[in-house]
Scaffold this motif. Sequence first.
Motif, mmCIF file in Angstrom:
data_model
loop_
_atom_site.group_PDB
_atom_site.id
_atom_site.type_symbol
_atom_site.label_atom_id
_atom_site.label_comp_id
_atom_site.label_asym_id
_atom_site.label_seq_id
_atom_site.Cartn_x
_atom_site.Cartn_y
_atom_site.Cartn_z
ATOM 1 N N UNK A 54 147.333 59.825 32.074
ATOM 2 C CA UNK A 54 147.886 60.740 33.055
ATOM 3 C C UNK A 54 148.973 60.070 33.891
ATOM 4 N N UNK A 55 148.799 58.786 34.190
ATOM 5 C CA UNK A 55 149.803 58.062 34.967
ATOM 6 C C UNK A 55 151.131 57.983 34.216
ATOM 7 N N UNK A 56 151.058 57.882 32.901
ATOM 8 C CA UNK A 56 152.285 57.841 32.095
ATOM 9 C C UNK A 56 153.127 59.091 32.367
ATOM 10 N N UNK A 57 152.483 60.255 32.344
ATOM 11 C CA UNK A 57 153.206 61.508 32.544
ATOM 12 C C UNK A 57 153.680 61.656 33.986
ATOM 13 N N UNK A 58 152.864 61.214 34.916
ATOM 14 C CA UNK A 58 153.255 61.318 36.310
ATOM 15 C C UNK A 58 154.464 60.434 36.609
ATOM 16 N N UNK A 59 154.443 59.197 36.094
ATOM 17 C CA UNK A 59 155.575 58.304 36.333
ATOM 18 C C UNK A 59 156.845 58.849 35.677
ATOM 19 N N UNK A 60 156.682 59.447 34.512
ATOM 20 C CA UNK A 60 157.848 60.041 33.836
ATOM 21 C C UNK A 60 158.426 61.172 34.673
ATOM 22 N N UNK A 61 157.552 62.022 35.232
ATOM 23 C CA UNK A 61 158.012 63.130 36.066
ATOM 24 C C UNK A 61 158.662 62.643 37.354
ATOM 25 N N UNK A 62 158.209 61.487 37.838
ATOM 26 C CA UNK A 62 158.775 60.921 39.058
ATOM 27 C C UNK A 62 160.085 60.180 38.801
ATOM 28 N N UNK A 63 160.461 60.078 37.516
ATOM 29 C CA UNK A 63 161.695 59.384 37.178
ATOM 30 C C UNK A 63 161.530 57.885 37.046
ATOM 31 N N UNK A 64 160.284 57.413 37.069
ATOM 32 C CA UNK A 64 160.015 55.975 36.913
ATOM 33 C C UNK A 64 159.811 55.694 35.425
ATOM 34 N N UNK A 65 160.911 55.778 34.675
ATOM 35 C CA UNK A 65 160.831 55.772 33.225
ATOM 36 C C UNK A 65 160.388 54.433 32.640
ATOM 37 N N UNK A 66 160.863 53.350 33.203
ATOM 38 C CA UNK A 66 160.470 52.037 32.687
ATOM 39 C C UNK A 66 158.974 51.811 32.866
ATOM 40 N N UNK A 67 158.464 52.212 34.034
ATOM 41 C CA UNK A 67 157.034 52.068 34.280
ATOM 42 C C UNK A 67 156.242 52.995 33.358
ATOM 43 N N UNK A 68 156.778 54.192 33.144
ATOM 44 C CA UNK A 68 156.120 55.148 32.250
ATOM 45 C C UNK A 68 156.062 54.601 30.830
ATOM 46 N N UNK A 69 157.164 54.024 30.375
ATOM 47 C CA UNK A 69 157.199 53.449 29.026
ATOM 48 C C UNK A 69 156.229 52.284 28.904
ATOM 49 N N UNK A 70 156.187 51.440 29.932
ATOM 50 C CA UNK A 70 155.287 50.281 29.925
ATOM 51 C C UNK A 70 153.829 50.728 29.862
ATOM 52 N N UNK A 71 153.460 51.699 30.696
ATOM 53 C CA UNK A 71 152.087 52.199 30.701
ATOM 54 C C UNK A 71 151.771 52.940 29.401
ATOM 55 N N UNK A 72 152.780 53.647 28.869
ATOM 56 C CA UNK A 72 152.570 54.365 27.618
ATOM 57 C C UNK A 72 152.223 53.418 26.483
#
Length: 389
Positions: free
Chosen positions: A177-195
Motif C-alpha cells: 500500500x505504501x508503494x501506491x501512496x508514495x507514487x500518488x504523492x509524487x515520491x517516485x524514487x521511494x515508490x520504486x524502491x519500496x516496490x
Amino acid sequence: MKYQIARLAHYFVIIFILGYYASVVCATENKAQPTDFMELAAVMLKDGHSDRALLALQNVDLEDKKTDLARFYTLQGLAYMNLNDLVAAKDSLQQAVKNGQKDQVIFIYLAQVYFGLKDYQQTIQAIVKAGDQVNKDASLISLKAESYWLLKETDASINALNEGQKIFPGDFRFLKRKVFYFAELGLYQEAAKLGKEYLKRSKAAATDYIAIGNALRLSKEYQEALNILEIARLQFPHDDRVAKLLAHTYLDQGKLNSAAFILEQAALLNPALQAEAAEIYRRAGRFHKALTLNESIRDQKVKFKQRLSILLALKQFERAANMESSLYRSGLLEDQEVRYALAYALFSSRRFPEANKHLDHLKNAELFRKGTELRRLMEVCKTEPWQCT
C-alpha cells in the motif's frame, strides 16, 4: 406472482418459528418457558439466514426489563450488516453500545459500517475504541490507513502503515500500500524502491507486478516501470496482461517497434493480440510487416478495416478498391470512415463512377467536406487528365 411467493416465504418462516416454539414446550414437559428468540436469531445468523434472524428478533419484548438489549441490538446490527443495510446496521450497533455492550468487537463492526458509509473520521474513532482488538487483525490497521488517506491526512496514513508493518512483519499488504501512496504523492524514487522490496520479499503474483508497474507508468516513471515489467515478463511469460502493459509502457515513450514486437510475441499464445500488434507496426510505418500479421487476424471486421488502411498507406489503391465486396459482406460500409477510405481508393484507381456512388452515402460533416473535394478533383481529372497522372 412474486408477491404471493414472498407471502408464502414469510408464512414458512413463521411456521418454522412456531415449530421451534412447540418443540421447546414439549421438551420441557409442559413447564411454561418462553421461546428464546434471541438465541434463535443467533443460530440463524450463524447459519447465514440474516433475514430470518431479523424476523425472530421482531418477537423479542423490548419492554421486558430482563431483555438483554445490548445483545439484541448487536444481533440486529449484524443481521443488517449481512444484508448490506449499513444505515440500519449503524443505528443498531450504536444502540448496542448505548445499552451497555462491553465487548470491544462491537467497535470493529462499527468501523466496517462507517467505512462502508464513507464516514472515515468515525471509522478511525471506532478502530481506536476497539483497543487491543486492533493488534489481532491486520485488516483493521489497513482500514485505518485507508481512512486517513481518504481524509487526505497522508502523514497519519503512512504512520498507520508503518504501525501495521511493525505489528505484522510477515504481512506485506502495508508495504504494498505504501508503494501506491508514495507514487500518488509524487515520491517516485521511494515508490520504486519500496516496490522492488515488496516484489523481492513477498510471494508476488503477476497482478502485483502489474499493479506496481502500472502505478509507476501512470506516474510517468517509465524506466522504473519497464524494469519491473521486464522482470514480470520473464517470470510470467504466459500472462498476456504483463505483455500488454509492458507494450503500452513502451508506447508511452514512443517506442513503437518495441511495443509491437512484444505484442507479436504474446500473440503466439493469445491470437487476439495479433490485431493490436499489426496496428502498432502500421503506425510505426512497417506496413509490410503489419500486412503479414493482418493475414492471421480472426475477427473479419477488424481484419478488413485494418487491411484497407494498410493498403492505402502502401498506395496499393487497386488492391484496396478490390476490397469492396469484402467490406460490404462484413457490414463495414456502414462505417462512414471506411466508406470514405474505399471511395478514396476507387478515386485513386480512376474508378470515378464507383467512387461517386460511395460519396453519396456520406453524412458526417467532415467526411462530406472531404467527399466534396474528391468530387472536385474527379472533375479536374476528367477535363485535364494530365494533372492526374
